[in-house]
Design an enzyme around this catalytic site. Structure first.
Site, short mmCIF file in Angstrom:
data_model
loop_
_atom_site.label_atom_id
_atom_site.label_comp_id
_atom_site.label_asym_id
_atom_site.label_seq_id
_atom_site.Cartn_x
_atom_site.Cartn_y
_atom_site.Cartn_z
N SER A 130 0.87 -1.17 0.00
CA SER A 130 0.00 0.00 0.00
C SER A 130 0.91 1.22 0.00
CB SER A 130 -0.92 -0.06 1.22
OG SER A 130 -1.66 1.12 1.37
N TYR A 144 -5.34 8.27 -6.42
CA TYR A 144 -4.30 7.33 -5.93
C TYR A 144 -4.62 6.90 -4.50
CZ TYR A 144 0.26 5.56 -4.40
OH TYR A 144 1.27 4.79 -3.88
N LYS A 148 -5.29 3.11 -2.74
CA LYS A 148 -4.54 2.52 -1.62
C LYS A 148 -5.46 2.30 -0.41
CE LYS A 148 -0.52 2.04 -3.67
NZ LYS A 148 -0.05 0.70 -4.07
N1 LIG Z 1 8.08 5.32 -4.47
C1 LIG Z 1 7.28 5.75 -3.54
O1 LIG Z 1 7.47 6.88 -3.04
C2 LIG Z 1 6.16 4.88 -3.03
C3 LIG Z 1 5.58 5.21 -1.80
C4 LIG Z 1 4.54 4.44 -1.29
C5 LIG Z 1 4.10 3.33 -2.01
N2 LIG Z 1 4.68 3.02 -3.20
C6 LIG Z 1 4.15 1.85 -3.92
O2 LIG Z 1 5.21 0.95 -4.18
C7 LIG Z 1 4.88 0.15 -5.32
C8 LIG Z 1 6.08 0.08 -6.24
O3 LIG Z 1 6.42 1.37 -6.70
P1 LIG Z 1 7.94 1.88 -6.83
O4 LIG Z 1 8.12 2.99 -5.89
O5 LIG Z 1 8.88 0.73 -6.78
O6 LIG Z 1 7.88 2.54 -8.28
P2 LIG Z 1 8.44 2.05 -9.71
O7 LIG Z 1 9.92 1.90 -9.65
O8 LIG Z 1 7.86 3.02 -10.66
O9 LIG Z 1 7.81 0.61 -9.89
C9 LIG Z 1 6.46 0.42 -10.25
C10 LIG Z 1 6.37 -0.97 -10.83
O10 LIG Z 1 4.98 -1.24 -11.11
C11 LIG Z 1 4.96 -1.83 -12.40
N3 LIG Z 1 3.67 -1.73 -13.08
C12 LIG Z 1 2.94 -0.64 -13.37
N4 LIG Z 1 1.83 -0.99 -14.04
C13 LIG Z 1 1.85 -2.36 -14.15
C14 LIG Z 1 1.00 -3.33 -14.72
N5 LIG Z 1 -0.14 -3.01 -15.35
N6 LIG Z 1 1.35 -4.64 -14.62
C15 LIG Z 1 2.49 -5.02 -14.00
N7 LIG Z 1 3.36 -4.13 -13.47
C16 LIG Z 1 3.03 -2.83 -13.54
C17 LIG Z 1 6.05 -1.11 -13.18
O11 LIG Z 1 6.36 -1.87 -14.32
P3 LIG Z 1 6.95 -1.25 -15.70
O12 LIG Z 1 8.45 -1.27 -15.51
O13 LIG Z 1 6.46 -2.19 -16.74
O14 LIG Z 1 6.40 0.14 -15.84
C18 LIG Z 1 7.15 -1.11 -12.13
O15 LIG Z 1 7.79 -2.36 -12.09
C19 LIG Z 1 3.63 0.78 -5.94
O16 LIG Z 1 2.50 0.01 -5.60
C20 LIG Z 1 3.55 2.16 -5.27
O17 LIG Z 1 2.23 2.61 -5.18
C21 LIG Z 1 5.71 3.75 -3.72
#
Ligand SMILES: NC(=O)c1ccc[n+]([C@@H]2O[C@H](COP(=O)([O-])OP(=O)(O)OC[C@H]3O[C@@H](n4cnc5c(N)ncnc54)[C@H](OP(=O)(O)O)[C@@H]3O)[C@@H](O)[C@H]2O)c1
Length: 273
Positions: A130, A144, A148
């Site tokens: 989340s 968004y 979540k």
């Molecule tokens: N970074 C933050 O500040 C933060 C904070 C709180 C929560 N989160 C959560 O952490 C999780 C991972 O994000 P991250 O920070 O690691 O960002 P990220 O590096 O942008 O990674 C996002 C991942 O989700 C994948 N994705 C998006 N749409 C998809 C789909 N339809 N099917 C399969 N994969 C898909 C992307 O794949 P592609 O490479 O194919 O685009 C990428 O591997 C998310 O759920 C996000 O909401 C992030």
């Protein structure tokens, strides 16, 4: 040897978690939309790189089955894939709205459905990524946050529902993380011809871009360690805040009323009428 299936393992938290679990001696099904992006992961022992788009049920089912065929069982599902949608709610197009909820909510639900028969067999575990945004809201992130909050509600209810079957459900809530999330993964909404929101948007973007704010952001490896803890601590704990900023924000929010949060946010983000 235990097996984890991870969605969105191409970059960020998903990739860091795949590497950490592999190093910790797990079998890892590292799934992603485009497996050609994972040559480094694919070269590691006990890693299966598999195509999985969370908006495509057939690819979910195929990846889960391929994981069990390769490793013999599934112990942990990590629903990590997701992205952000930023801007005024009034500006969202039907396509943006649908893609956001299909990816961040329907995708994890369908992945849990596909994995559950196998998780039941191992008395396994679901971990849903989340966000601090699943409990504390910022302006201009309404849709968004909606995804979540939805994922948190689904997870909390499901944890109770599955307890008699010995399958646990956990939620990991990262704060800011240094990944592609705020870059290529962010979908930005705009309302052409309407300048009503311009000053507020400029102001909130300046707050988010402030380098001082990023000092407390986590590396994806820190979040991966929290996920490993959630997978291995043997507890029935439901929520894991991940990151100094997430812990501080959650504590602050728990100590103030809804109205105080609203008033403080207007000041903090410099919102103007
Ligand atoms: N970074 C933050 O500040 C933060 C904070 C709180 C929560 N989160 C959560 O952490 C999780 C991972 O994000 P991250 O920070 O690691 O960002 P990220 O590096 O942008 O990674 C996002 C991942 O989700 C994948 N994705 C998006 N749409 C998809 C789909 N339809 N099917 C399969 N994969 C898909 C992307 O794949 P592609 O490479 O194919 O685009 C990428 O591997 C998310 O759920 C996000 O909401 C992030």
């Amino acid at each position: 040897m235990k097996t984890i299936l991870i969605t969105g393992a191409s970059t960020g938290i998903g990739r860091a978690t795949a590497l950490l679990f592999q190093q910790a001696g797990w079998n890892v099904a590292a799934t992603m939309r485009d497996p050609s992006r994972a040559s480094e992961l694919a070269a590691l022992p006990n890693v299966l790189v598999q195509a999985l788009d969370v908006t495509d049920k057939a690819s979910i089912d195929a990846a889960v089955e391929a994981t069990v065929a390769r490793f013999g069982a599934l112990d942990v599902l990590l629903n990590n894939a997701g992205y952000g949608l930023f801007g005024p709610l009034e500006a969202v197009t039907p396509q943006q709205l649908e893609r956001q909820y299909r990816t961040n909510v329907f995708g994890p639900v369908q992945t849990m459905q596909a994995a559950l028969p196998h998780l039941r067999a191992t008395r396994g575990l679901i971990i849903n990524v989340s966000s601090i945004g699943g409990r504390v809201c910022f302006p201009f992130n309404s849709l968004y946050h909606g995804t979540k909050f939805a994922l948190e509600g689904v997870s909390e209810s499901l944890a109770i529902e599955l307890a008699p079957q010995g399958v646990r459900v956990k939620i990991v809530e990262p704060g800011g993380v240094k990944t592609d999330f705020a870059g290529r993964s962010l979908d930005v909404m705009s309302l052409p011809g309407v300048d009503l929101y311009d000053a507020s948007l400029k102001s909130i973007m300046a707050v988010f871009a402030d380098p001082a704010r990023r000092v407390d952001y986590s590396e994806p490896e820190n979040i991966a360690r929290v996920i490993l803890e959630a997978a291995t601590d043997g507890s029935a704990r439901l929520r894991y805040l991940a990151g100094k900023d997430a812990i501080a924000m959650a504590a602050h929010r728990a100590g103030i009323s809804d109205e105080e949060h609203q008033a403080q946010s207007v000041v903090r983000f410099g919102l103007q009428g």
